[in-house]
Motif scaffolding. Sequence first.
Motif, short mmCIF file in Angstrom:
data_model
loop_
_atom_site.label_atom_id
_atom_site.label_comp_id
_atom_site.label_asym_id
_atom_site.label_seq_id
_atom_site.Cartn_x
_atom_site.Cartn_y
_atom_site.Cartn_z
N ASP A 94 0.77 -1.25 0.00
CA ASP A 94 0.00 0.00 0.00
C ASP A 94 0.80 1.31 0.00
OD1 ASP A 94 0.47 -0.82 2.64
OD2 ASP A 94 -1.26 0.23 3.43
N ASP B 40 -2.95 -3.34 -0.29
CA ASP B 40 -1.80 -4.09 0.24
C ASP B 40 -1.36 -5.18 -0.73
OD1 ASP B 40 -2.81 -2.56 2.32
OD2 ASP B 40 -2.25 -4.02 3.85
N TYR C 19 -7.76 2.60 11.62
CA TYR C 19 -6.52 2.91 10.91
C TYR C 19 -6.56 4.27 10.21
CZ TYR C 19 -6.35 -2.26 11.13
OH TYR C 19 -6.40 -3.56 11.54
N PHE D 33 -3.58 6.78 10.41
CA PHE D 33 -2.38 6.22 9.77
C PHE D 33 -2.43 6.43 8.26
CE2 PHE D 33 -0.31 2.71 7.55
CZ PHE D 33 0.88 2.50 8.22
N ARG D 34 -3.61 6.20 7.68
CA ARG D 34 -3.72 6.37 6.22
C ARG D 34 -3.58 7.84 5.84
NH1 ARG D 34 -8.64 1.98 5.11
NH2 ARG D 34 -7.54 0.19 6.01
N LYS E 79 -10.66 -3.11 2.34
CA LYS E 79 -9.65 -4.17 2.50
C LYS E 79 -10.26 -5.47 3.05
CE LYS E 79 -5.68 -1.04 2.82
NZ LYS E 79 -4.37 -0.78 3.45
N GLN F 213 -8.31 -8.41 4.95
CA GLN F 213 -8.30 -8.20 6.40
C GLN F 213 -9.53 -8.87 7.01
OE1 GLN F 213 -7.82 -3.94 6.96
NE2 GLN F 213 -5.71 -4.00 6.23
N LYS G 174 -4.26 -6.88 15.73
CA LYS G 174 -4.36 -5.46 15.39
C LYS G 174 -5.78 -5.15 14.93
CE LYS G 174 -2.64 -2.27 11.95
NZ LYS G 174 -1.79 -2.07 10.80
N VAL H 128 -3.27 0.99 17.65
CA VAL H 128 -3.19 1.69 16.35
C VAL H 128 -3.49 3.19 16.42
CG1 VAL H 128 -3.73 -0.41 15.05
CG2 VAL H 128 -5.58 1.15 15.73
C1 PBG Z 1 -1.00 -1.17 5.92
C2 PBG Z 1 -0.92 -0.81 7.35
C3 PBG Z 1 -1.92 -0.12 8.03
C4 PBG Z 1 -1.46 0.09 9.34
C5 PBG Z 1 -0.20 -0.49 9.43
N1 PBG Z 1 0.13 -1.05 8.19
C6 PBG Z 1 -3.21 0.42 7.53
C7 PBG Z 1 -4.10 -0.44 6.74
O1 PBG Z 1 -4.09 -1.66 6.83
O2 PBG Z 1 -4.86 0.15 5.98
C8 PBG Z 1 -2.24 0.81 10.39
C9 PBG Z 1 -1.52 1.24 11.60
C10 PBG Z 1 -2.26 2.23 12.44
O3 PBG Z 1 -3.44 2.57 12.19
O4 PBG Z 1 -1.63 2.72 13.39
N2 PBG Z 1 -0.22 -2.15 5.42
#
Ligand code: PBG
Length: 308
Positions: free
Chosen positions: A105, A113, A184, A187-188, A200, A204, A231, A256
Amino acid sequence: MVRETSLSLDNLIFPLFLVDGAGKKIPIDSMPGIFRFSEDLLLQEVEDCLKLGVKSFVLFPAVENALKNKEATYSYSSSNFYLRTIREIKKRFPESCIMSDVAMDPYSSDGHDGYVENGKIDNDKTLPILGKMALAQAEAGIDIIGPSDMMDGRIGHIRTVLDEQGYSDTSIMSYTAKYASAWYGPFRDALDSAPKFGDKKTYQMDPANKNEALIEAGLDESEGADFLMVKPALCYLDVIHLLKEHSTLPITAYNVSGEFAMLKAAAERGWIDYNRAMPEMLTSIRRAGADIILTYFAKEYALLLKQG
Ligand code: PBG
């Protein structure tokens, strides 16, 4: 004397965001106190953390759009700034423990991913790409490979590639039970890595599932994972507990970005006592069964300990 759960800096891994260039320390709106650092300032941050007793880090790259493509080829390119920075950290601070992120990603023009074909994620076409990415990271000196992509069979594939190339000492922390989660979001924002279409959910896990976490754990163990991860953490304390009961491998939980943002936002409004709530949150994740926690609170927890 009778306290059952401890929370030491040895249990924590601090996530750091990396951008190309120099002199950059870019704030992330939804993650107050967390920045995207260029290599020079990231090295400074690592040094500060090591002095505070935080020794383990997981690195995530924020890649500019021009370098993204369908095959995520920049992830293993020799000019990749992420790989260059890993080399530099391990050279300057060999005592640090550095974990990588393996997933398409950050480098994918589709923001997924895995490899996208006809609007679908192709699990098996993704594996060789992840293998190349993991090998490039091992060559750069990474201690722990961190596949966060959730493709089936990737732990076995990566283990085989690493062993064949002489990296049998490089360990793998599998994102074993990674849920398709709303937590998440920040993070994105940080990586500008949101999916360009769809979600996802084909790779996921469904937040409603628990037994499936055991299936994932069994597969990862048999494929050669050295650590199993759950997670997010807070909504999944029962899953952390379940994996701890069923596996002899070290269990990790990822506290997260959304969990971090939620507490920070409440604290900023004066609605919660941050200095008490933060260690309570981390302790509860440990109590549920996590040996290790990936958390954006790591540095502030270290500062809190220092202040006594
Ligand atoms: C993607 C990835 C994500 C996070 C870590 N690696 C986001 C997702 O799966 O969309 C999220 C970590 C967080 O929110 O702190 N490979």
